[in-house]
Enzyme design. Structure first.
Site, PDB file in Angstrom:
ATOM      1  N   ASP A 236       0.815  -1.117  -0.424  1.00  0.00           N
ATOM      2  CA  ASP A 236      -0.178   0.344  -0.263  1.00  0.00           C
ATOM      3  C   ASP A 236       0.794   1.157  -0.111  1.00  0.00           C
ATOM      4  O   ASP A 236       2.150   1.619   0.832  1.00  0.00           O
ATOM      5  CB  ASP A 236      -0.776   0.064   1.507  1.00  0.00           C
ATOM      6  CG  ASP A 236      -2.169   1.121   1.327  1.00  0.00           C
ATOM      7  OD1 ASP A 236      -3.109   0.916   0.249  1.00  0.00           O
ATOM      8  OD2 ASP A 236      -2.418   1.876   2.115  1.00  0.00           O
ATOM      9  N   GLU A 272       1.403  -0.523  -5.229  1.00  0.00           N
ATOM     10  CA  GLU A 272       0.456   0.620  -5.654  1.00  0.00           C
ATOM     11  C   GLU A 272       1.181   2.522  -4.980  1.00  0.00           C
ATOM     12  O   GLU A 272       1.151   2.774  -4.033  1.00  0.00           O
ATOM     13  CB  GLU A 272      -0.969   1.084  -4.260  1.00  0.00           C
ATOM     14  CG  GLU A 272      -1.319   1.620  -4.476  1.00  0.00           C
ATOM     15  CD  GLU A 272      -2.770   2.696  -2.955  1.00  0.00           C
ATOM     16  OE1 GLU A 272      -3.591   3.143  -3.808  1.00  0.00           O
ATOM     17  OE2 GLU A 272      -1.917   2.182  -2.122  1.00  0.00           O
TER      18      GLU A 272
END
Ligand code: CA
Length: 537
Positions: A236, A272
């Site tokens: 993330d 990401e």
């Protein structure tokens, strides 16, 4: 992962399909290519299904999706053609979304137990599904014991004394400064003079990757999950590790990647980095296998533009050019970069809305996404055209298995979600309907799985054939070249000439048409209905 078993399982399905054919049922059941045998290759070029566990499937009638619910839908996932699963965060957290973790070594109790997780790993393994989990390293929860301890230490610090990592190691796990900060994203520690960085929210303090002790903690956490049998991690918010400092983030990701691969050499890692191509491409220098392809995603990405914008920069030619551009740009930083195309995810509005609930366009968006090279990602519910936009909770609505919200497995969704009205039939109706969005997704994934070059091939544009309506590309992998034609005209049938002698193909290997019409190859001319795709090999 012991994938031998899984491959046999998939081959078994294909064999069963072939047997049905030999009984003569296939003539009625649609095009012949659908029943060809599939041997899915066990590597990191997969078709992934992203799941928000809390909204997926509930196994114990508390309306909260859970790990047992995921286990009970693994046959559905495998049958749809997926061979990878990305679970959004499953660790304990005070929030519904769980991107603020309080314990990296446990399962959120509302999702189940560690035994459930072990069972999930085993059941995925049996089906040849690689399982990756979301790993949130950029920040912890403000209720994480590390952060609470660091704050207690600062609050108890004697007047005039400098804080020290020797007295409290957790003080160095986060970014604390003395004195009020004018920049956003800084928050006061109680009533002290100390402030901490929390770029996303005060409840998500950013960690300090300069701390070697913190890095060691994260190594132990990654090792814990890899030893449990996860196939890798979705990372993330990687561009926030050091706020927008690309070279430091690449160094940090290299450490993560090297560590993970030292334990599980074939692990799959996808990051990401929510930014434009020219930024996220640079992150491939870290050695991480994939970064999400934000170039093609969302309401202003290439897929939406191709299907809903007009003009030369958004036509079939532009789509084909974009495929080559992304491939070449990421390969500048890592030769064996695996693109990670997706169309929408848990942070983005669902495709049905961008496409104004036009079923034909929704189907075509699936083809433009899933047939891309690399590891393709599909967000749960997209395969049935679910609705969801506005606040994040709305994008994470209950999987629409049934139109009866009290039916088995149905979840309630996030507490603050606004009611979402789905415009297309529920899953159980679409699964039976050969013309549904679901069926189109399934056929698209099957086409991808039958032709390994689709995921693994190097893309070239056939400039002599591509025009404003027809995108023509080749994909070459393992000394085989296939040709893919996309008729992106919404209304016109196209006759595409492609000489078998010149291009060296022998058959129409498969095709898709949003209207269920036939694509025909005859004498080197491919007749393509509006919104269709053909694969020649
Ligand atoms: Ca439950």
């Amino acid at each position: 992962m012991k994938l031998g078993k899984g491959r046999r399982f998939l081959a078994g399905i294909a064999l069963a399909a072939l047997m049905v054919c030999s009984l003569g049922a296939c003539g009625e059941k649609g095009p012949k290519w659908l029943s060809k045998e599939v041997e899915v290759i066990d590597d990191n070029y997969r078709t992934w299904y992203e799941i928000f566990v809390g909204s997926f499937y509930d196994s114990d009638k508390d309306e909260m999706g859970d790990l047992q619910g995921v286990i009970s839908k693994l046959d559905y996932i495998a049958d749809t053609g997926f061979n990878g699963i990305w679970l959004m965060p499953i660790m304990p957290s005070p929030s519904y979304h769980k991107y603020d973790v309080t314990d990296y070594l446990a399962i959120a109790p509302e999702y189940g137990t560690m035994e459930d997780f072990d069972e999930l790993v085993e059941e995925c393994d049996k089906r040849g599904i690689k399982l990756i989990i979301d790993l949130v390293l950029n920040h912890t929860s403000s209720e994480h014991p590390w952060f609470l301890e660091a704050c207690r230490y600062l609050e108890g610090l004697e007047e005039g004394k400098e804080p020290s990592g020797e007295e409290c190691p957790y003080y160095e796990y986060y970014n604390f400064v003395k004195g009020s900060q004018s920049a956003g994203g800084w928050h006061q520690v109680g009533s002290t003079d100390y402030y901490y960085e929390g770029g996303f929210s005060p409840y998500m303090p950013d960690v300090n990757f300069d701390s070697q002790a913190l890095r060691k903690e994260f190594e132990d956490i990654m090792k814990f999950w890899l030893e449990k049998g996860v196939g890798g991690f979705r990372l993330d918010a990687v561009k926030h590790f050091y706020a927008d400092m690309t070279s430091k983030n690449v160094e940090t990701l290299k450490w993560v990647n090297d560590y993970v691969k030292s334990i599980t050499p074939d692990a799959y890692m996808v990051g990401e980095c929510w930014d434009g191509l020219n930024v996220y491409a640079q992150y491939y220098a870290s050695g991480i296998d994939s970064f999400f392809d934000f170039e093609f995603a969302d309401s202003s990405g290439v897929i939406t533009k191709t299907l809903t914008y007009s003009g030369e920069t958004n036509n079939a030619q532009a789509y084909a050019k974009a495929l080559v551009r992304v491939q070449n740009t990421i390969r500048e930083y890592r030769e064996d970069a695996i693109d990670a195309p997706f169309y929408v995810n848990h942070d983005l509005a669902r495709a049905a809305g961008f496409m104004r609930y036009d079923q034909r366009k929704i189907k075509m968006s699936a083809a433009l996404n899933v047939l891309m090279s690399g590891s393709a990602f599909v967000y749960y519910g997209e395969e049935i055209g679910m609705t969801g936009s506005g606040k994040d909770e709305n994008k994470r609505a209950p999987m629409y298995w049934s139109s009866d919200s009290g039916a088995e497995g149905m979840t309630a969704g996030p507490a603050d979600m606004e009611p979402q009205e789905n415009q297309f039939p529920c899953g159980e109706e679409q699964f039976k309907d050969d013309s549904s969005i679901y069926r189109f997704y399934k056929d698209t994934i099957l086409l991808r799985n039958q032709n390994p070059e689709i995921a693994r091939g190097t893309v070239e544009r056939l400039t002599e054939i591509t025009d404003g309506d027809v995108a023509a590309i080749s994909k070459t992998w393992n000394k085989t070249t296939i040709y893919m034609l996309y008729n992106l005209s919404e209304t016109e049938e196209k006759q595409v000439e492609l000489s078998p002698e010149q291009y060296g193909y022998t058959e129409l290997a498969g095709y898709l048409s949003v209207d269920g019409l036939e694509v025909v190859l005859k004498d080197g001319v491919v007749s393509m209905p509006p919104y269709s795709v053909a694969v020649l090999r």
